[in-house]
Design an enzyme around this catalytic site. Structure first.
Site, PDB file in Angstrom:
ATOM      1  N   LYS A  43     -18.300  11.831  49.550  1.00 48.26           N
ATOM      2  CA  LYS A  43     -18.236  11.277  47.540  1.00 48.26           C
ATOM      3  C   LYS A  43     -16.586  10.951  48.316  1.00 48.26           C
ATOM      4  O   LYS A  43     -16.167  10.530  46.729  1.00 48.26           O
ATOM      5  CB  LYS A  43     -18.077  12.742  47.274  1.00 48.26           C
ATOM      6  CG  LYS A  43     -19.423  13.119  48.111  1.00 48.26           C
ATOM      7  CD  LYS A  43     -19.472  13.494  46.241  1.00 48.26           C
ATOM      8  CE  LYS A  43     -20.065  15.485  46.302  1.00 48.26           C
ATOM      9  NZ  LYS A  43     -20.378  16.200  45.449  1.00 48.26           N
ATOM     10  N   LYS A  74     -13.927  12.899  47.842  1.00 44.13           N
ATOM     11  CA  LYS A  74     -12.715  13.555  47.055  1.00 44.13           C
ATOM     12  C   LYS A  74     -12.532  13.973  47.744  1.00 44.13           C
ATOM     13  O   LYS A  74     -12.441  15.107  48.511  1.00 44.13           O
ATOM     14  CB  LYS A  74     -14.160  14.184  46.267  1.00 44.13           C
ATOM     15  CG  LYS A  74     -14.957  13.439  45.019  1.00 44.13           C
ATOM     16  CD  LYS A  74     -16.076  14.331  44.517  1.00 44.13           C
ATOM     17  CE  LYS A  74     -16.802  14.214  43.142  1.00 44.13           C
ATOM     18  NZ  LYS A  74     -17.196  15.292  42.376  1.00 44.13           N
TER      19      LYS A  74
HETATM   20  N1  C2G Z   1     -20.879  17.409  34.950  1.00 39.45           N
HETATM   21  C1  C2G Z   1     -21.123  16.931  33.732  1.00 39.45           C
HETATM   22  N2  C2G Z   1     -20.460  17.458  32.402  1.00 39.45           N
HETATM   23  C2  C2G Z   1     -19.444  16.917  32.772  1.00 39.45           C
HETATM   24  C3  C2G Z   1     -18.507  17.051  34.640  1.00 39.45           C
HETATM   25  C4  C2G Z   1     -20.032  17.377  35.402  1.00 39.45           C
HETATM   26  O1  C2G Z   1     -22.024  18.043  32.900  1.00 39.45           O
HETATM   27  N3  C2G Z   1     -18.354  16.268  32.249  1.00 39.45           N
HETATM   28  C5  C2G Z   1     -22.263  17.729  35.671  1.00 39.45           C
HETATM   29  C6  C2G Z   1     -22.783  17.034  37.040  1.00 39.45           C
HETATM   30  O2  C2G Z   1     -23.261  15.863  36.328  1.00 39.45           O
HETATM   31  C7  C2G Z   1     -22.854  17.638  37.904  1.00 39.45           C
HETATM   32  C8  C2G Z   1     -22.693  18.882  37.382  1.00 39.45           C
HETATM   33  O3  C2G Z   1     -21.766  19.133  36.639  1.00 39.45           O
HETATM   34  O4  C2G Z   1     -24.493  18.098  37.724  1.00 39.45           O
HETATM   35  C9  C2G Z   1     -21.005  18.857  38.820  1.00 39.45           C
HETATM   36  O5  C2G Z   1     -20.448  18.143  38.631  1.00 39.45           O
HETATM   37  P1  C2G Z   1     -19.545  17.451  39.515  1.00 39.45           P
HETATM   38  O6  C2G Z   1     -18.639  18.505  40.522  1.00 39.45           O
HETATM   39  O7  C2G Z   1     -18.771  16.105  39.819  1.00 39.45           O
HETATM   40  O8  C2G Z   1     -20.924  17.541  41.230  1.00 39.45           O
HETATM   41  P2  C2G Z   1     -20.815  15.560  41.681  1.00 39.45           P
HETATM   42  O9  C2G Z   1     -19.617  15.235  42.528  1.00 39.45           O
HETATM   43  O10 C2G Z   1     -21.717  14.833  40.362  1.00 39.45           O
HETATM   44  O11 C2G Z   1     -21.476  16.392  43.053  1.00 39.45           O
HETATM   45  O12 C2G Z   1     -25.229  16.001  45.729  1.00 39.45           O
HETATM   46  C10 C2G Z   1     -25.373  15.945  44.398  1.00 39.45           C
HETATM   47  C11 C2G Z   1     -23.875  16.052  44.312  1.00 39.45           C
HETATM   48  O13 C2G Z   1     -23.555  16.576  45.303  1.00 39.45           O
HETATM   49  C12 C2G Z   1     -23.550  15.863  42.753  1.00 39.45           C
END
Ligand code: C2G
Length: 132
Positions: free
Chosen positions: A45, A47
């Site tokens: 990612k 990240k």
């Molecule tokens: N999320 C949310 N609202 C936000 C930020 C995040 O609902 N303002 C949700 C995202 O949609 C996700 C969860 O919180 O369902 C975790 O977000 P992240 O840590 O950014 O995860 P991500 O990078 O999307 O990783 O295999 C799938 C990945 O691991 C998802």
């Protein structure tokens, strides 16, 4: 006992994450959070997390909605995970809408929930940088 699973990085834990976890838990009785490892985050990612996997795991395990935290090390593990953890529902924020529909083939309900607006880990980092 209805078992729910969700995946994420959850760095700089914020209320958008909490809203997601709360609503995911509302789908059942037991919530498994599959947490991206530092290596997976960087290699897959691009990240770079502020908190390490262990620190992010520690934070998530303190949340009342979360019952189990396990590592996410590959994009492909979801098909296996839903059987390992005997999952009924898969939940993600709707920025992922459609991406994991294949899990329906494993007999799992796939739910995409609206993201919480105006908050994200990257936005927090940008805001802090601009303040300095
Ligand atoms: N999320 C949310 N609202 C936000 C930020 C995040 O609902 N303002 C949700 C995202 O949609 C996700 C969860 O919180 O369902 C975790 O977000 P992240 O840590 O950014 O995860 P991500 O990078 O999307 O990783 O295999 C799938 C990945 O691991 C998802």
């Amino acid at each position: 006992m209805k078992r729910v699973i969700t995946y994420g990085t959850f760095d700089l834990l914020h209320y958008g994450h909490i809203n997601l976890l709360r609503r995911a838990k509302e789908q059942g009785d037991y919530l498994v959070v599959v947490l991206s490892t530092d290596e997976f985050n960087w290699e897959q990612k691009q990240k770079k997390c502020y908190f390490s996997y262990e620190q992010r795991k520690h934070l998530l395990e303190a949340i009342r909605y979360v019952d189990l935290v396990v590592p996410e090390t590959s994009w492909e593990q979801k098909r296996k995970d839903v059987h390992i953890y005997n999952i009924d529902s898969f939940v993600m924020g709707d920025d992922w809408r459609g991406k994991f529909d294949f899990l329906k083939e494993e007999g799992v309900e796939v739910i995409y929930l609206p993201r919480t607006p105006e908050i994200s880990t990257s936005q927090i980092k940008k805001d802090l940088e601009s303040k300095n």
